[in-house]
Enzyme design. Sequence first.
Site, PDB file in Angstrom:
ATOM      1  N   ASN A 273       0.708  -0.975   0.106  1.00 14.07           N
ATOM      2  CA  ASN A 273      -0.014  -0.068  -0.218  1.00 14.07           C
ATOM      3  C   ASN A 273       0.439   1.358   0.158  1.00 14.07           C
ATOM      4  O   ASN A 273       1.562   1.538   1.282  1.00 14.07           O
ATOM      5  CB  ASN A 273      -0.753   0.207   1.429  1.00 14.07           C
ATOM      6  CG  ASN A 273      -1.215  -1.235   1.735  1.00 14.07           C
ATOM      7  OD1 ASN A 273      -2.575  -1.882   0.710  1.00 14.07           O
ATOM      8  ND2 ASN A 273      -1.253  -1.856   2.834  1.00 14.07           N
ATOM      9  N   HIS A 305      10.828  -6.347  -0.996  1.00 14.60           N
ATOM     10  CA  HIS A 305       9.930  -6.676  -2.441  1.00 14.60           C
ATOM     11  C   HIS A 305       9.062  -5.240  -2.221  1.00 14.60           C
ATOM     12  O   HIS A 305       8.403  -4.628  -3.153  1.00 14.60           O
ATOM     13  CB  HIS A 305       9.929  -7.140  -2.148  1.00 14.60           C
ATOM     14  CG  HIS A 305       8.634  -7.996  -2.923  1.00 14.60           C
ATOM     15  ND1 HIS A 305       8.484  -8.977  -3.701  1.00 14.60           N
ATOM     16  CD2 HIS A 305       7.180  -8.338  -2.984  1.00 14.60           C
ATOM     17  CE1 HIS A 305       7.447  -8.532  -4.854  1.00 14.60           C
ATOM     18  NE2 HIS A 305       6.773  -8.145  -4.138  1.00 14.60           N
ATOM     19  N   GLU A 306       7.762  -4.982  -1.241  1.00 17.36           N
ATOM     20  CA  GLU A 306       7.795  -3.934  -0.870  1.00 17.36           C
ATOM     21  C   GLU A 306       7.957  -3.130  -1.093  1.00 17.36           C
ATOM     22  O   GLU A 306       7.376  -1.802  -1.636  1.00 17.36           O
ATOM     23  CB  GLU A 306       6.426  -4.010   0.619  1.00 17.36           C
ATOM     24  CG  GLU A 306       6.082  -5.748   1.397  1.00 17.36           C
ATOM     25  CD  GLU A 306       5.595  -6.195  -0.319  1.00 17.36           C
ATOM     26  OE1 GLU A 306       4.482  -5.815  -1.005  1.00 17.36           O
ATOM     27  OE2 GLU A 306       5.227  -7.490  -0.125  1.00 17.36           O
ATOM     28  N   HIS A 309       8.300  -2.036  -4.747  1.00 20.72           N
ATOM     29  CA  HIS A 309       6.410  -1.810  -5.602  1.00 20.72           C
ATOM     30  C   HIS A 309       6.521  -0.431  -5.695  1.00 20.72           C
ATOM     31  O   HIS A 309       5.523  -0.416  -6.550  1.00 20.72           O
ATOM     32  CB  HIS A 309       5.715  -2.914  -4.575  1.00 20.72           C
ATOM     33  CG  HIS A 309       5.456  -3.688  -4.972  1.00 20.72           C
ATOM     34  ND1 HIS A 309       4.956  -4.363  -6.456  1.00 20.72           N
ATOM     35  CD2 HIS A 309       5.355  -5.277  -4.851  1.00 20.72           C
ATOM     36  CE1 HIS A 309       5.140  -5.472  -6.579  1.00 20.72           C
ATOM     37  NE2 HIS A 309       4.953  -6.109  -5.062  1.00 20.72           N
TER      38      HIS A 309
END
Length: 885
Positions: A273, A305-306, A309
């Site tokens: 998010n 990884h997040e 994003h």
Amino acid sequence: MKTETGVAAKIIYLKDYQAPHYTLEHTELHFELLGDYTEVSAELRFKRALTAPKEAVLTLLGADLELLSVAWSGQLLSANDWQWQDEKWQFAGAGEGGVLSTKVRIYPDQNLALEGLYRSHGLYCTQCEAEGFRKITLYPDRPDVLSTFRTTIVADKASCPVLLSNGNCVATGDSENGRHWATWEDPHPKPSYLFALVAGDLAVLRDSFTTVSGREVALEIYTAEVDQDKCDHAMRSLQAAMRWDEERYGCEYDLDRYMIVAVSHFNMGAMENKGLNVFNTSCVLAHPATTTDAGFQRVEAVVAHEYFHNWSGNRVTCRDWFQLCLKEGFTVFRDQQFSADQLSAVVQRLEDVAFLQTHQFAEDAGPLAHAVRPESFVEINNFYTLTIYEKGAEIARMLHTFLGADGFRRGSDHYFKTYDGQAAIVEDFLNSMAVANGLDAGAFVSQWLRWYRQPGTPVVSVNSVWQKDIQRLTLTLTQTQSSKSSSTPESLPIPVRLGFIGKEGELSTSLNGVTANEHLLVLEQAEQSWQFDDVSQVPVLSLFRDFSAPVRVKAEFGDADLAQLIRLDSNSFNRWSASYALATREILALAEQYRSGDLRAHQPQESALAAAIAEVWSELAASDPALAAKMLQLPSLAYLSDQVACYDPEALQRARESVLLQVIAPLQSALGTVLAKQEMLKPYVYSAQAIAARSVEAVALDGLARLQSGAAAAIAQHWLKEAPHMSAEQAALTTLVHHQLPGADDALQAFYARWKHEPLVLDQWFATQASAPQAETRERVEALLAHSDFDATVPNRVRAVIGQFANNNPVAFHDAEGRGYGLIAKQLLAIDARNPQLASRLAGAFGIWQKLDESRQAHILRELDGLLSGDLSSDTRETLSRIRG
């Protein structure tokens, strides 16, 4: 949530995609968190798209909502003004656009599916990917509708002192009756699946990061107060990822703050998010006392990884869910690159490949096979698969290999710049790679798109002819597609990194006048040949170095050839790969002898693998302990099951143990030398060198348990007593329990008493028992399910018991009488009633049924038919129906 028995689910097709008729310019949300329920008010400013027809209908999506009021541009609407069927709400009076105002009531406490807005242990949390936002309010809940967001949260100040959402906090204040509020503004347009809200009583670890342009970003990690001492590693990982992404991809962070929240009840590993990442506690909390090396590495990789994003997924998102690989596959590749740079590149690569070959190749070959970009789906939640993530990452890696590091960077720069703030498709990504490198975009996109469209794992057959008199080797490669491919598969572009290994080591050869120790070929046709000159002796081919393409290889390698690669290949990955291939060959041959009753199975047999490893292992344990450890970790039963036509778990397990014993028997002295160093009992350091030293000691202890159980038990008990960190404790406990050594039960009791108040450590305690490779483990699992600390509403705990038993314990799960299948089927039914996403993922364990013997097949089919005859969620029904066929 539930579907009626026998009702056909709706199939969604990529070919039916239609752009939305209305764009969403801004979203204003107001949340009143009121204890028993929550009221959500929304103001959505729409504008008719230029391409939409004049009579366009405004379509929103909503599920499990109590609609309290609706207004259009200030005028209240009645139920006669709209249509609402299933999840689709439609309004025909939107015209050129306007503001839709809605108010709904939802019940977070009752939301056990953990999708949308839910509350667990007093903490409000959201999970909106893929289609959870429609459970919060009426909304065009699709990834190609991007909007700026302004969110106000109002809650009780005592129970929810922390109020978080996306973007930057622009205002806070107190309100009546002990309540307070916070307003958050996200200036970057985003789809609804990236929305997040967290409210509760949380502690925070603060730090900062200065970007390449000089901006200071506030970094915050929110957890329960008791877990604050476990956040330092995640913070360091975040800072390292931010710097790495700037240096490697030119991607700078774009908000004033970056927040991570650790949540114990969470279906996923983590969620990207915008500006407010929600993490499963298992992917953010790490401390030497409670976390193993694998846990530390997982935290580092998932945090990265997040964060990655933020560009490959958020700033450039997906047009539709068929393009899921566009953000996930690309980002997995990026986090694999990052992890390789942080620790050991070789170990990272062989672990990634072992996982891919064991699990994704099996997915490609089984009933759940699908293309990296599927043509259709029923439930998008079921397509968060290894094919999307892992095979998608391998396609990005092949492009990196084909274009080179600089060419791939030019392509990613073009992609991020061109599609920033847009919802893209796979063709956009490929087009950027071509245009940035001056290639024919049409031909390039057409060719590489085949990897995304054709399901199944390609097979490359190898034939080589060496002409001694002219020192020339002719290499012919042929590619074919598996039966899971489309009806008319096309040839794929397959990068082949290739070396030649002679009797003394690597050979230098010439291809098209270029002399080198390694060559890069691209197999683009069904069959191609290359001629190499200056090949002074008959070589052993070192094929697909570092696994340059996700293919199965058919090559006529003898045992001596593979042993030569193990001893002499300069490519460490291929040394390991050769050992894996030789181990697989020997295990499968011995297993077949067991299955057929061949008396040779009970007689001493020569092992080329044992001889080759014995020759190199002692030196390797000193020079490259990480690789030495991997050499003794033979292929798992999960991997071996994909290599046979008929899967006999008992025969394979017996054969694997026999071959492993042959391998380690000559190494007894070397294992003792490794263990004598007592690296495992040194203070914890997170580094490639320290992790390698601990990993080879853990493998040495596991080997010693097969040779001298008493000595191994004594060492394990010593580790448990003196352990300075969880890596030592967990290795010792696993050795005792999995080998049924003296003191195992006492060790389990002591471990539980010490760690019962640490949920993630207790998950390890459950998982160690559920994965113990003994037939009687099924009875132990039943006892664990009745344990006072087993909580079926916590996904981590369910995965630690049910997931470990079904996926990592083939000996017990595939009980010949079908009792393991019955246990899992019963649990699936109960889990599905609460959490369909979790149940659907666990159901995949039944996908192996077609490879089993007739008796086991009958047992599984009975359970599948029983489940499918009842009331199931659409998620689990789709998975089980595809498995059943």
